[in-house]
Scaffold this motif. Structure first.
Motif, PDB file in Angstrom:
ATOM      1  N   GLN A 117       0.834  -1.196   0.000  1.00 12.71           N
ATOM      2  CA  GLN A 117       0.000   0.000   0.000  1.00 12.71           C
ATOM      3  C   GLN A 117       0.874   1.253   0.000  1.00 12.71           C
ATOM      4  OE1 GLN A 117      -2.392   0.804   3.558  1.00 12.71           O
ATOM      5  NE2 GLN A 117      -4.116   1.376   2.241  1.00 12.71           N
ATOM      6  N   LEU A 118       1.972   1.196   0.733  1.00 14.43           N
ATOM      7  CA  LEU A 118       2.913   2.320   0.784  1.00 14.43           C
ATOM      8  C   LEU A 118       3.528   2.558  -0.596  1.00 14.43           C
ATOM      9  CD1 LEU A 118       4.494   4.396   2.500  1.00 14.43           C
ATOM     10  CD2 LEU A 118       6.101   2.554   3.060  1.00 14.43           C
ATOM     11  N   LEU A 119       3.915   1.471  -1.263  1.00 17.60           N
ATOM     12  CA  LEU A 119       4.481   1.584  -2.609  1.00 17.60           C
ATOM     13  C   LEU A 119       3.471   2.189  -3.572  1.00 17.60           C
ATOM     14  CD1 LEU A 119       6.730   0.877  -4.697  1.00 17.60           C
ATOM     15  CD2 LEU A 119       5.649  -1.381  -4.919  1.00 17.60           C
ATOM     16  N   TYR A 120       2.221   1.698  -3.500  1.00 19.49           N
ATOM     17  CA  TYR A 120       1.186   2.197  -4.407  1.00 19.49           C
ATOM     18  C   TYR A 120       0.901   3.679  -4.159  1.00 19.49           C
ATOM     19  CZ  TYR A 120      -3.221   2.527  -6.936  1.00 19.49           C
ATOM     20  OH  TYR A 120      -4.194   2.911  -7.806  1.00 19.49           O
ATOM     21  N   ALA A 121       0.851   4.073  -2.883  1.00 22.37           N
ATOM     22  CA  ALA A 121       0.590   5.474  -2.542  1.00 22.37           C
ATOM     23  C   ALA A 121       1.652   6.377  -3.139  1.00 22.37           C
ATOM     24  CB  ALA A 121       0.543   5.641  -1.022  1.00 22.37           C
ATOM     25  N   ASN A 122       2.901   5.953  -3.085  1.00 27.11           N
ATOM     26  CA  ASN A 122       3.978   6.752  -3.657  1.00 27.11           C
ATOM     27  C   ASN A 122       3.888   6.812  -5.173  1.00 27.11           C
ATOM     28  OD1 ASN A 122       6.457   7.666  -1.719  1.00 27.11           O
ATOM     29  ND2 ASN A 122       5.329   5.968  -0.810  1.00 27.11           N
ATOM     30  N   GLY A 123       3.439   5.708  -5.775  1.00 28.58           N
ATOM     31  CA  GLY A 123       3.288   5.699  -7.228  1.00 28.58           C
ATOM     32  C   GLY A 123       2.265   6.701  -7.712  1.00 28.58           C
ATOM     33  N   THR A 124       1.191   6.887  -6.943  1.00 22.13           N
ATOM     34  CA  THR A 124       0.161   7.857  -7.338  1.00 22.13           C
ATOM     35  C   THR A 124       0.668   9.289  -7.258  1.00 22.13           C
ATOM     36  OG1 THR A 124      -0.762   8.098  -5.097  1.00 22.13           O
ATOM     37  CG2 THR A 124      -1.650   6.319  -6.480  1.00 22.13           C
ATOM     38  N   LYS A 125       1.770   9.485  -6.518  1.00 18.95           N
ATOM     39  CA  LYS A 125       2.318  10.828  -6.336  1.00 18.95           C
ATOM     40  C   LYS A 125       3.585  11.058  -7.148  1.00 18.95           C
ATOM     41  CE  LYS A 125      -0.924  11.968  -3.497  1.00 18.95           C
ATOM     42  NZ  LYS A 125      -1.964  12.939  -3.919  1.00 18.95           N
ATOM     43  N   GLY A 126       3.826  10.176  -8.103  1.00 19.12           N
ATOM     44  CA  GLY A 126       4.924  10.427  -9.029  1.00 19.12           C
ATOM     45  C   GLY A 126       6.200   9.643  -8.798  1.00 19.12           C
ATOM     46  N   SER A 127       6.248   8.797  -7.759  1.00 21.83           N
ATOM     47  CA  SER A 127       7.453   8.004  -7.530  1.00 21.83           C
ATOM     48  C   SER A 127       7.589   6.936  -8.618  1.00 21.83           C
ATOM     49  CB  SER A 127       7.394   7.327  -6.161  1.00 21.83           C
ATOM     50  OG  SER A 127       8.447   6.372  -6.031  1.00 21.83           O
ATOM     51  N   PRO A 128       8.797   6.708  -9.129  1.00 16.41           N
ATOM     52  CA  PRO A 128       8.997   5.683 -10.154  1.00 16.41           C
ATOM     53  C   PRO A 128       9.194   4.284  -9.571  1.00 16.41           C
ATOM     54  CG  PRO A 128      11.065   6.800  -9.758  1.00 16.41           C
ATOM     55  CD  PRO A 128      10.039   7.490  -8.876  1.00 16.41           C
ATOM     56  N   ARG A 129       9.205   4.174  -8.242  1.00 11.32           N
ATOM     57  CA  ARG A 129       9.481   2.884  -7.622  1.00 11.32           C
ATOM     58  C   ARG A 129       8.383   1.875  -7.945  1.00 11.32           C
ATOM     59  NH1 ARG A 129      13.719   2.690  -4.145  1.00 11.32           N
ATOM     60  NH2 ARG A 129      13.690   0.568  -4.944  1.00 11.32           N
ATOM     61  N   ARG A 130       8.794   0.670  -8.260  1.00  9.67           N
ATOM     62  CA  ARG A 130       7.877  -0.411  -8.601  1.00  9.67           C
ATOM     63  C   ARG A 130       8.654  -1.708  -8.479  1.00  9.67           C
ATOM     64  NH1 ARG A 130      10.262   2.103 -12.667  1.00  9.67           N
ATOM     65  NH2 ARG A 130      10.623   1.102 -14.705  1.00  9.67           N
ATOM     66  N   MET A 131       7.989  -2.821  -8.702  1.00  7.47           N
ATOM     67  CA  MET A 131       8.653  -4.116  -8.504  1.00  7.47           C
ATOM     68  C   MET A 131       8.202  -5.139  -9.531  1.00  7.47           C
ATOM     69  SD  MET A 131       8.688  -6.525  -5.070  1.00  7.47           S
ATOM     70  CE  MET A 131       9.799  -5.442  -4.171  1.00  7.47           C
ATOM     71  N   PRO A 185       5.383  -3.486 -14.577  1.00  2.80           N
ATOM     72  CA  PRO A 185       4.627  -2.718 -13.575  1.00  2.80           C
ATOM     73  C   PRO A 185       4.655  -1.222 -13.838  1.00  2.80           C
ATOM     74  CG  PRO A 185       6.745  -3.396 -12.685  1.00  2.80           C
ATOM     75  CD  PRO A 185       6.597  -4.108 -13.996  1.00  2.80           C
ATOM     76  N   LYS A 186       3.522  -0.594 -13.601  1.00  2.00           N
ATOM     77  CA  LYS A 186       3.441   0.861 -13.637  1.00  2.00           C
ATOM     78  C   LYS A 186       4.009   1.398 -12.327  1.00  2.00           C
ATOM     79  CE  LYS A 186      -0.958   0.368 -14.276  1.00  2.00           C
ATOM     80  NZ  LYS A 186      -2.421   0.582 -14.468  1.00  2.00           N
ATOM     81  N   PRO A 187       4.316   2.691 -12.248  1.00  2.00           N
ATOM     82  CA  PRO A 187       4.817   3.249 -10.992  1.00  2.00           C
ATOM     83  C   PRO A 187       3.898   2.901  -9.820  1.00  2.00           C
ATOM     84  CG  PRO A 187       5.090   4.851 -12.735  1.00  2.00           C
ATOM     85  CD  PRO A 187       4.309   3.701 -13.326  1.00  2.00           C
ATOM     86  N   GLY A 188       4.501   2.374  -8.753  1.00  2.00           N
ATOM     87  CA  GLY A 188       3.737   2.003  -7.563  1.00  2.00           C
ATOM     88  C   GLY A 188       3.159   0.603  -7.599  1.00  2.00           C
ATOM     89  N   TRP A 189       3.306  -0.092  -8.709  1.00  2.00           N
ATOM     90  CA  TRP A 189       2.703  -1.416  -8.871  1.00  2.00           C
ATOM     91  C   TRP A 189       3.725  -2.537  -8.694  1.00  2.00           C
ATOM     92  CZ3 TRP A 189      -2.311  -2.952 -11.037  1.00  2.00           C
ATOM     93  CH2 TRP A 189      -3.229  -1.892 -11.063  1.00  2.00           C
ATOM     94  N   ILE A 190       3.215  -3.731  -8.421  1.00  2.00           N
ATOM     95  CA  ILE A 190       4.012  -4.962  -8.392  1.00  2.00           C
ATOM     96  C   ILE A 190       3.482  -5.870  -9.495  1.00  2.00           C
ATOM     97  CG2 ILE A 190       4.667  -7.007  -7.076  1.00  2.00           C
ATOM     98  CD1 ILE A 190       4.217  -5.410  -4.522  1.00  2.00           C
ATOM     99  N   CYS A 234      12.845   0.223 -10.794  1.00  3.11           N
ATOM    100  CA  CYS A 234      12.135  -1.044 -10.646  1.00  3.11           C
ATOM    101  C   CYS A 234      13.023  -2.070  -9.944  1.00  3.11           C
ATOM    102  CB  CYS A 234      11.705  -1.573 -12.018  1.00  3.11           C
ATOM    103  SG  CYS A 234      10.722  -3.098 -11.946  1.00  3.11           S
ATOM    104  N   THR A 235      12.550  -2.606  -8.834  1.00  3.26           N
ATOM    105  CA  THR A 235      13.241  -3.699  -8.157  1.00  3.26           C
ATOM    106  C   THR A 235      12.878  -5.003  -8.866  1.00  3.26           C
ATOM    107  OG1 THR A 235      13.235  -2.578  -6.011  1.00  3.26           O
ATOM    108  CG2 THR A 235      13.463  -4.979  -5.996  1.00  3.26           C
TER     109      THR A 235
END
Length: 344
Positions: A117-131, A185-190, A234-235
């Protein structure tokens, strides 16, 4: 002279049983402590963000303390390792029993959900982190079960599962990575891949469907592809589930005996089984050429499915935790929003 060997064997067996009891007792204690810590975390909503993240981190570390050695280190493929040396029926690093392993999965799944949920929340705000999680293994190695159990408590919004089969006509009309890129995965997604782009190396290696120079060139192409993914945030976690031939046979017989599982069986499963050694050799080469520091392979014993699920849950949870993400701040004045609501 009296033969003392039977007594020595009895002492060894007794010592082993005593150690096993001590291990399971210690695992039970660690699980209870982690569970209690998580219950407190779930009830405390008055802490600031920093303290809540610290508590979540502490809870995750308590769960990790169950392992004698972190799976990320213990099961990581290193040059010199041999796939055929991995005992599919072993449970390296986990000193507990099956019931404790399943309890670990249930507790860890709740924390996976928290970090997801933390990863997804960051993705909605522009973070490129995903897995991206790549699951590979011989037929009946338990890939589908891992998805069902490890992600049992996650929010479907933010989880993308895709199984790769034989390429369609449309997919064959494109570069072999075309269909893979579409499922990333899109930003914030696994994203979870049940089989993957590695099939486009292993299958032609075994069946000769492409010239050798074509599929061999894909090793470098895949390494570059994954390097680009990691560089972009992306991890990548790559897991090969190691099941023994005997255990696979057991699963196949179960499928043939149960009408509700007939849909899982295909004649091609036995064709692949007949070329077991060729598959082992092909995958060995894959690990040697594509297990990199940034996108390593993990060889996970999978005869005991509770164990392989526990390993994947541990790898996933710790990888999410180590991203070091924080909850995105509110982008408006909270007091002003409350006044608007009160004025309704």
């Amino acid at each position: 002279m009296t033969d003392m060997t039977p007594h020595a064997d009895e002492h060894k067996k007794s010592d082993h049983n005593d150690k096993k009891k001590a291990d399971t007792k210690q695992v039970g204690k660690a699980l209870r402590k982690a569970e209690h810590h998580i219950e407190i975390l779930d009830k405390r909503h008055d802490d600031d963000i920093e303290h809540r993240l610290e508590r979540a981190d502490a809870s995750s570390k308590l769960l990790s303390s169950v392992w004698d050695e972190p799976p990320a280190e213990l099961l990581r493929f290193r040059l010199g390792d041999r796939l055929t040396d991995v005992d599919g029926g072993s449970t390296p690093g986990f000193p507990g029993n099956k019931a404790q392993g399943e309890r670990f999965i249930a507790i860890s799944s709740s924390e996976v959900a928290r970090y997801q949920q933390l990863l997804y929340a960051n993705g909605t705000k522009g973070s490129p982190r995903r897995m991206l999680i790549v699951l590979q293994g011989m037929d009946a190695s338990g890939k589908g079960g891992i998805v069902r159990h490890v992600f049992s408590q996650t929010d479907p919004m933010g989880i993308h599962y895709h199984g790769f089969g034989a390429p369609t006509k449309e997919e064959l009309a494109h570069d072999y990575l075309w269909r893979v890129r579409r499922e990333l995965p899109k930003p914030g997604w696994i994203s979870l891949f049940d089989r993957s782009h590695y099939e486009d190396i292993v299958m032609p290696h075994i069946y000769g469907t492409f010239p050798e120079d074509v599929w061999r060139a894909r090793y470098d192409q895949v390494n570059e592809f994954e390097h680009e993914l990691v560089d972009s945030g992306c991890t990548v976690i790559k897991i090969f589930l190691v099941v023994t031939k005997d255990k696979q046979k057991e699963h196949f017989l179960t499928r043939l005996s149960d009408p509700t599982k007939h849909w899982k069986f295909d004649v091609s499963d036995l064709d692949a089984r007949a070329r077991w050694n060729e598959y082992m050799a092909a995958w060995q080469e894959v690990f040697e050429k594509t297990s990199t520091p940034e996108a390593p392979w993990y060889l996970v014993p999978a005869d005991n499915r509770w164990y392989s699920r526990a390993v994947v849950s541990e790898l996933l949870r710790t990888s999410l935790r180590d991203m070091g993400l924080s909850w995105p701040p509110l982008n408006c004045d909270a007091d002003a929003m409350r006044r608007r609501l009160d004025e309704e």
